[in-house]
Every structure is written in C-alpha cells, then in structure tokens.
Design an enzyme around this catalytic site. Structure first.
Site, PDB file in Angstrom:
ATOM      1  N   TRP A  98      68.390  68.049  36.756  1.00 31.27           N
ATOM      2  CA  TRP A  98      68.143  69.229  35.919  1.00 31.27           C
ATOM      3  C   TRP A  98      68.868  69.122  34.595  1.00 31.27           C
ATOM      4  O   TRP A  98      68.362  69.562  33.559  1.00 31.27           O
ATOM      5  CB  TRP A  98      68.527  70.508  36.658  1.00 31.27           C
ATOM      6  CG  TRP A  98      67.701  70.699  37.894  1.00 31.27           C
ATOM      7  CD1 TRP A  98      68.115  70.590  39.192  1.00 31.27           C
ATOM      8  CD2 TRP A  98      66.287  70.980  37.956  1.00 31.27           C
ATOM      9  NE1 TRP A  98      67.067  70.795  40.050  1.00 31.27           N
ATOM     10  CE2 TRP A  98      65.928  71.037  39.323  1.00 31.27           C
ATOM     11  CE3 TRP A  98      65.298  71.187  36.999  1.00 31.27           C
ATOM     12  CZ2 TRP A  98      64.633  71.295  39.748  1.00 31.27           C
ATOM     13  CZ3 TRP A  98      64.000  71.449  37.418  1.00 31.27           C
ATOM     14  CH2 TRP A  98      63.685  71.497  38.770  1.00 31.27           C
ATOM     15  N   ASP A 111      74.166  75.919  32.768  1.00 31.93           N
ATOM     16  CA  ASP A 111      73.081  76.226  33.688  1.00 31.93           C
ATOM     17  C   ASP A 111      73.757  76.462  35.039  1.00 31.93           C
ATOM     18  O   ASP A 111      74.239  75.528  35.672  1.00 31.93           O
ATOM     19  CB  ASP A 111      72.113  75.033  33.754  1.00 31.93           C
ATOM     20  CG  ASP A 111      71.044  75.215  34.834  1.00 31.93           C
ATOM     21  OD1 ASP A 111      71.069  76.242  35.536  1.00 31.93           O
ATOM     22  OD2 ASP A 111      70.189  74.313  34.962  1.00 31.93           O
ATOM     23  N   LYS A 126      67.982  81.334  43.818  1.00 36.19           N
ATOM     24  CA  LYS A 126      68.862  80.744  44.827  1.00 36.19           C
ATOM     25  C   LYS A 126      69.876  81.778  45.321  1.00 36.19           C
ATOM     26  O   LYS A 126      69.860  82.163  46.478  1.00 36.19           O
ATOM     27  CB  LYS A 126      69.536  79.504  44.285  1.00 36.19           C
ATOM     28  CG  LYS A 126      68.487  78.453  43.897  1.00 36.19           C
ATOM     29  CD  LYS A 126      69.025  77.401  42.994  1.00 36.19           C
ATOM     30  CE  LYS A 126      67.976  76.657  42.222  1.00 36.19           C
ATOM     31  NZ  LYS A 126      66.969  75.959  43.008  1.00 36.19           N
TER      32      LYS A 126
HETATM   33  C1  PLP Z   1      70.362  73.590  38.433  1.00 35.25           C
HETATM   34  C2  PLP Z   1      68.921  73.927  38.212  1.00 35.25           C
HETATM   35  N1  PLP Z   1      68.495  74.132  36.948  1.00 35.25           N
HETATM   36  C3  PLP Z   1      67.203  74.437  36.691  1.00 35.25           C
HETATM   37  C4  PLP Z   1      66.276  74.545  37.694  1.00 35.25           C
HETATM   38  C5  PLP Z   1      64.846  74.883  37.346  1.00 35.25           C
HETATM   39  O1  PLP Z   1      64.627  76.212  37.677  1.00 35.25           O
HETATM   40  P1  PLP Z   1      63.199  76.887  37.532  1.00 35.25           P
HETATM   41  O2  PLP Z   1      62.354  76.299  38.598  1.00 35.25           O
HETATM   42  O3  PLP Z   1      63.515  78.343  37.729  1.00 35.25           O
HETATM   43  O4  PLP Z   1      62.670  76.628  36.188  1.00 35.25           O
HETATM   44  C6  PLP Z   1      66.680  74.341  39.011  1.00 35.25           C
HETATM   45  C7  PLP Z   1      65.688  74.479  40.110  1.00 35.25           C
HETATM   46  O5  PLP Z   1      65.908  74.192  41.248  1.00 35.25           O
HETATM   47  C8  PLP Z   1      68.030  74.021  39.271  1.00 35.25           C
HETATM   48  O6  PLP Z   1      68.461  73.800  40.522  1.00 35.25           O
END
Ligand code: PLP
Length: 362
Positions: free
Chosen positions: A102, A173, A197
């Site tokens: 991510w 994030d 989550k």
């Molecule tokens: C740390 C992290 N950042 C970003 C995301 C992406 O999130 P989204 O699917 O809400 O765009 C995730 C998804 O699992 C994640 O675990």
C-alpha cells in the site's frame, strides 16, 4: 444462526453489539419512523449523527486543537491521490517510506502528479518483513511531506515508534491500525484511514488534518478533492455515505465504552501476544517471517511447512468456524487479522486449533 469468527483483513469483523444495534434500529431510527438509510443527509437526524461521529472520532484520536476531523468517500486509495493533489505542488517533492504494497501504491499515485521519492524501501526479495532502520532513511529536509503506512496489512509489519522526520510534515496511512492504539495525532500533519478494518464499513475514509498545514494546500484542484472544502462544509459538501458514517459512529461508541484507544491497545497487545506466543512455541511447524521488532498486532502472517498444508489449515479452520485466514493473494500463506472487534476468546480458539493442527500434521 451461528456466527463465524472473522479474521478477514478488510472488510473485517465488526463488534457484535454494533451489528445488533444497527439491526434493531434499521427500520425506525430513534423513533423517527424511518430508517437512517432513508433520512436526508441535510436533515436533523443525520446531521446530528454526523456531528457526533466527527466529535467522537476527534476525542478518541485525541486530536490537538490544531487539527480537525473529516469524512471523505472513496476509501484509502482515493487518499493516495488526494494527498498528492492537495500538497504536492509543482516544483516540490515528497518523501515516501516504502514498507509494503500500500505504501508503494501511495508513492505511485503521487508520482503521477509530481515528484515523489522512495526515502526508504525495505523490500527483501520482494517481501517486506521488517521496517527501515533510522540510518536507512534518506530524507529530504525540503520535502513537502513524508508519507508512511503505520501498519502493513499484507506482510504484517507495524511501526512501533515513528521515525524522526526532522520537522517535515508527517502524513500517515493508518488504515489498518487506526484506533487500535493511541494515535499520537500531534506528530502528524495529516492522518487518513479507510474505515473498513477498525472503524466500520468500506467506502468511507476518516481524515485528521492540521488546519495550518491545510492553508498551504493547492486551491486549483476540483472541489470534491479538496480537504478544505470538506472541512468548510463539515463533511457534508455532497451526499455522504450516510449509513457508513452512522455505523462508524456506533463502532466509535463501542471503542469508547471499551476503554478508548488505550483499552484497544491493551486488548490488541494481549491478543497478538497469544498468537505470536503460539507461533514461537510451535516454531518447528509454523514459521512467522516478520522480524520480531516489526511484528504487527493487527495482521499476523505465518506459513506452514508447505503450501498444501497452508491450504489444508485454512480449509479445516473454515470447517471449525473460522473465516478469513487465507494470506493475501500476492504472498500466500496464512494471515489472521486481529482488529479491534476480534476478541481474546476468538484468538484463543485459533491458538487451540493451531495446537491441534500441528499435533496432527506435524
Ligand atoms: C494500509 C492500507 N492502505 C490502503 C488500503 C486501500 O484501502 P481502500 O480499499 O479503502 O482504498 C488498504 C486496504 O486494505 C490498506 O490496508
């Protein structure tokens, strides 16, 4: 109906009292004669839900007076782009600490819009099983911001202590560990997290931003993508995902009733301790690839002696009432996500299953 034990990585387990309350009020929200799903986002009932949820989020995050909370649609991925659109001005450069999938995506999105550097990348043979050491950070003192991912959902690493970025605005994030422990919000210029989550349903992102820093943001961005607009309109610039906001409100109340961020941290430390304890005790059979000091309390990743055994483990755990244990499609193996709503008892059930499985197949 028998409910399963949910170890999903996201969307993930929600506290049962939250689901029960949502079910109870679904047809008639607080005696108004209509569902919260049917209320106008400009009406009294929803406006109150939205205000209360923002206030509770700010309280539990212990946001300093300099920071404000807001809700944005589009999940965490939209935040990858929105952050850079707002704060990566022409001629500027941003630093990204690449500690997993991510974090890498966040960097890629920023690169579409301007200059963004990997100020650290701790991949080893494509896997992110540790975090960068202080000496491995090549930080640019003039960076517009430094971005990090507090918890690596896929590989199972988590920053225990945040790096010193020498006064450069720090952005996090926190999608997969928000409110699983105290947020230390004053260290960050901006925090964002997808709700799915620890905080509720998918599609909603929660953001906390330093208003002074926000003054420096670009204004030549479409309104829908400007943090300032969402802030000025109290997160009601357009129709918000009302049900997601309502449900996040119920989850936040549950977090508060269970000791807030400190209570969650204690609960999560105990749960992770039980599971890593089992992995260490049964290390002749299970293998936990993450460096001990970088172990995530949210996503516990492990492998069995073969891929066949990984699969058999997940299948048999499924038959025993546990779901969501299959590792991410990019890594394979097993992953147990122990978000706030997963109870100590759920983890004890998993550990006892692991003991049995190792005895039978080891
Ligand atoms: C740390 C992290 N950042 C970003 C995301 C992406 O999130 P989204 O699917 O809400 O765009 C995730 C998804 O699992 C994640 O675990």
């Amino acid at each position: 109906m028998t409910r399963k034990i949910v170890f999903n990585a996201g969307p993930s387990a929600l506290p049962l009292p939250v689901l029960e309350r949502a079910k109870e009020e679904l047809l008639d929200f607080e005696g108004t004669g209509l569902s919260i799903l049917e209320h106008s986002h400009r009406g009294k009932a929803f406006t109150r839900v939205s205000e209360e949820t923002l206030a509770l989020f700010s309280e539990l995050m212990e946001l300093p007076k300099t920071h404000s909370a807001l809700f944005v649609q589009g999940g965490a991925s939209l935040q990858f782009a929105m952050l850079a659109m707002n704060f990566l001005k022409p001629g500027a450069s941003a630093d990204y600490l690449v500690t997993g999938h991510w974090a890498k995506l966040a960097l890629q999105e920023a690169r579409r819009l301007g200059t963004a550097r990997a100020a650290a990348d701790c991949a080893e043979k494509g896997a992110y099983v540790r975090l960068p050491r202080a000496g491995e950070l090549a930080l640019d003192p003039k960076a517009a911001y430094v971005h990090l991912t507090t918890n690596n959902t896929i590989f199972g690493t988590q920053w225990a202590e945040y790096p010193d970025v020498k006064g450069v605005p720090l952005v996090a994030d926190m999608s997969s560990d928000i409110l699983s422990r105290p947020a230390q919000a004053s260290k960050f210029a901006l925090i964002y997290a997808g709700a799915q989550k620890n905080l509720g349903p998918a599609g909603l992102a929660l953001v906390a931003v330093n208003r002074d820093w926000l003054k420096q943001a670009r204004t030549d961005v479409p309104d829908i993508l400007r943090y300032q607009i969402h802030l000025d309109k109290q997160s009601l610039y357009h129709t918000p995902p009302t049900f997601a906001v309502y449900l996040a409100g119920l989850v936040l109340k549950w977090i508060k009733e269970n000791g807030g961020a400190v209570g969650m941290a204690k609960r999560n430390e105990e749960k992770a301790g039980l599971l890593y304890g089992a992995l260490d005790r049964l290390s002749g059979f299970y293998r936990a690839p993450v460096a001990k000091e970088a172990r995530s309390r949210m996503n516990v990743v492990f492998r069995l002696p073969s891929e066949e055994l990984d699969e058999a483990f997940v299948a048999e755990a499924g038959k025993a009432g546990m779901t969501g244990l299959k590792g991410h499609r990019s890594t394979g193996g097993v992953r147990a996500s122990l978000y706030n709503a997963v109870s100590r008892r759920d983890v004890e059930t998993l550990v006892s299953f692991m003991d049995d499985f190792a005895r039978k197949r080891g």
